[in-house]
Design an enzyme around this catalytic site. Sequence first.
Site, short mmCIF file in Angstrom:
data_model
loop_
_atom_site.label_atom_id
_atom_site.label_comp_id
_atom_site.label_asym_id
_atom_site.label_seq_id
_atom_site.Cartn_x
_atom_site.Cartn_y
_atom_site.Cartn_z
N GLU A 449 -26.96 -16.84 -20.26
CA GLU A 449 -26.94 -17.18 -21.68
C GLU A 449 -26.81 -18.68 -21.85
O GLU A 449 -25.91 -19.29 -21.28
CB GLU A 449 -25.74 -16.47 -22.33
N ASP A 524 -17.10 -14.25 -24.31
CA ASP A 524 -16.63 -14.28 -25.71
C ASP A 524 -17.48 -13.31 -26.51
O ASP A 524 -18.31 -12.58 -25.97
CB ASP A 524 -16.76 -15.71 -26.26
#
Length: 661
Positions: A449, A524
């Site tokens: 990511e 997260d």
Amino acid sequence: MKEVEGRKRLKETDALRYTEEDIQVLEGLIAVRKRPGMYIGSTGSRGLHHLLWEIVDNAKDEALAGFNDKIIVTLHKDGSVSVEDHGRGIPTGMHKTGRPAPEVIFTTLHAGGKFGGGGYKKSGGLHGVGSSVVVALSKWLEVEIHREGSVHKQKFAYVVDEAGNEHVGKPVTDLVITGKTRRTGTTVRFLPDEAVFGNARFDYELIRDRFRETAFLLKKLRMVLIDERGPEKKQEEFYFEDGLKSYVEYLNEGKHTLHPVVYFEGEKDNVYVELAFQYNDGYTETLVSYVNSIPTTDGGTHVTGFRNGTTRVFNEFARKKGYLKEKDANLTGNDLREGFLGVLSLQMADVQFESQTKDKLGNEEARTIVEQIVSEKLGFFLEENPEVGKLLVDKAIRSAEIREELRKQREALRGDKKSKNTKKRKSISEKFAPPQYKDPKRNELFLVEGDSAGGSAKQARSSEFQAIFGLRGKPLNTEKAKLSDVLSNEEFRTVLEVLETDIGEDFSIENCAFNKIIIMSDADVDGSHIQTLLLTFFFRYMQPLIAAGHLYIAQPPLYQVKKEGRGKAESIYCWSDYELEQALKKLGRGAEVQRYKGLGEMNPDQLWETTMNPETRKLIRVQLEDLAHCEKLVTVLMGDKVPPRREWIESHVTFEVGEDE
Ligand code: 28F
């Protein structure tokens, strides 16, 4: 016979009731203790739960036989579990060996008419290893039988005598009458031996999901789960008199559905067939199938019969109504599958499973019987509901057109790949760092990511066998997108290209260029959203990749605990608060803690050491534990009708931490 204290005189007739072939004595229980894995698969959490399923299956068989309508499971504070049914009660007569039948059933391997004689058992998670395996792997087990107006009780235990000899499944009491009763039934309570199962614990959610599934499959059976282990008692019960119809509604919850649930049942040659289905506006097919409430995740003859029957009936209907012209090709099974969600459940005796996987039904007769019943009932349904028939045929015709369109697009795509134009090649290379060598058995693809993490991952990796693909921002939510959108989405198209497996029904795992596909995102909320979007894509369009165990989730550390000593600085990485506690204890005063918010906060060496190096990293392997469960998970999490409920996610999103082979 003189009256024996505490024991009612046993009638002669009982003794004659159980003959040799009913209860086979194959080998002592000591063997079970020596190699538990042989009988329950593993001695981890799955093995522990197999003990419970074995006892619950016995109670379910009383329900299948038509004598029980309720099963109550209680998880007790002391770690024991009790299962109560309201069936006839295990017979308490004497076995011809001079011991009471329950004692023989609980202390003789493969007793209770499961194998060979009787064919009494129909269901059975591990295909009925027998209650005696539960006794052998428990500290103690007690059975309480309500029958013929009396309560009978007997206890068995694992005993090591003063001479150090171990007695597995030793009857520590006789079968004694402890009181009067007005009902019938059997209750079994046992305490799994932590010497076998370590600190494995009964998992409330796992049992609850299984109970819900059982209640869907066996309508009129009430399943009650009680958890007394917490500060206050928790209780849930499942009862669906609409059975499979409710099951399909449950699996389609949160989706746009196209018609009311279709349900039918039929019986032929002692095979009882039930089917419920309801199309939604999705693009994939979900068919959950069972035989005697055992999930057949690999399908089998009943599923084949189902597919043949439905395809034939839909084509007959389409031609009869003129939706298909004489010259048109037949609708294929694939065209009719898009958006299909259904549950097929069989009840039959003498079940045979395919050799290599015990999740595939092998009985040939099931194919023809299911095909006949499905054809007859579906044909009737379409006659009665022509508007639904038209809707589904139109949808199938449209999906055939889209498939044709995609095939052309893919041809074009392949054409691109072969074409010499470097522009195409270049656009892939800027986001994709390929491995040096082509080795599908060893190569790993990291889907990372964010550009910064992608950058440091490129530096951190071992370029011989590790490829990096940097995902920019949030990938497309394929649950809400059309297949053509997915294919035209730059990022997924690149993933498809580099994996070389193709997609949907053209997917072929043999061509996969990588042995491991590893999703690496920040720990997260954004990161977990990216994970779910990617999981949705793989679940929807490359499910065999997950089923074969090639999909993983990287586990970056949450903390680093450091202490600048006089000599070398000491540092410990932690993946959980518990490990943080241990590390702080180990390094003592003066240690400082760094909380990692994202991958970008680690330098390449740290990223390699903690998350990418096969020798030191921790990976989670994504498991397709339970198809219906995953189906539900993807719909609730990714569907657009019902915002995912936080507590639903917490209690359902479970991943097994797979060993990194
Ligand atoms: C909590 C777990 O195990 N329930 C059971 C029965 C009822 C019969 C039975 C069981 C031995 C060889 C036949 C009663 N009356 N719950 C349970 N309920 N086993 S286990 O028979 C076992 C015999 O095969 C039963 C008449 N026929 C069968």
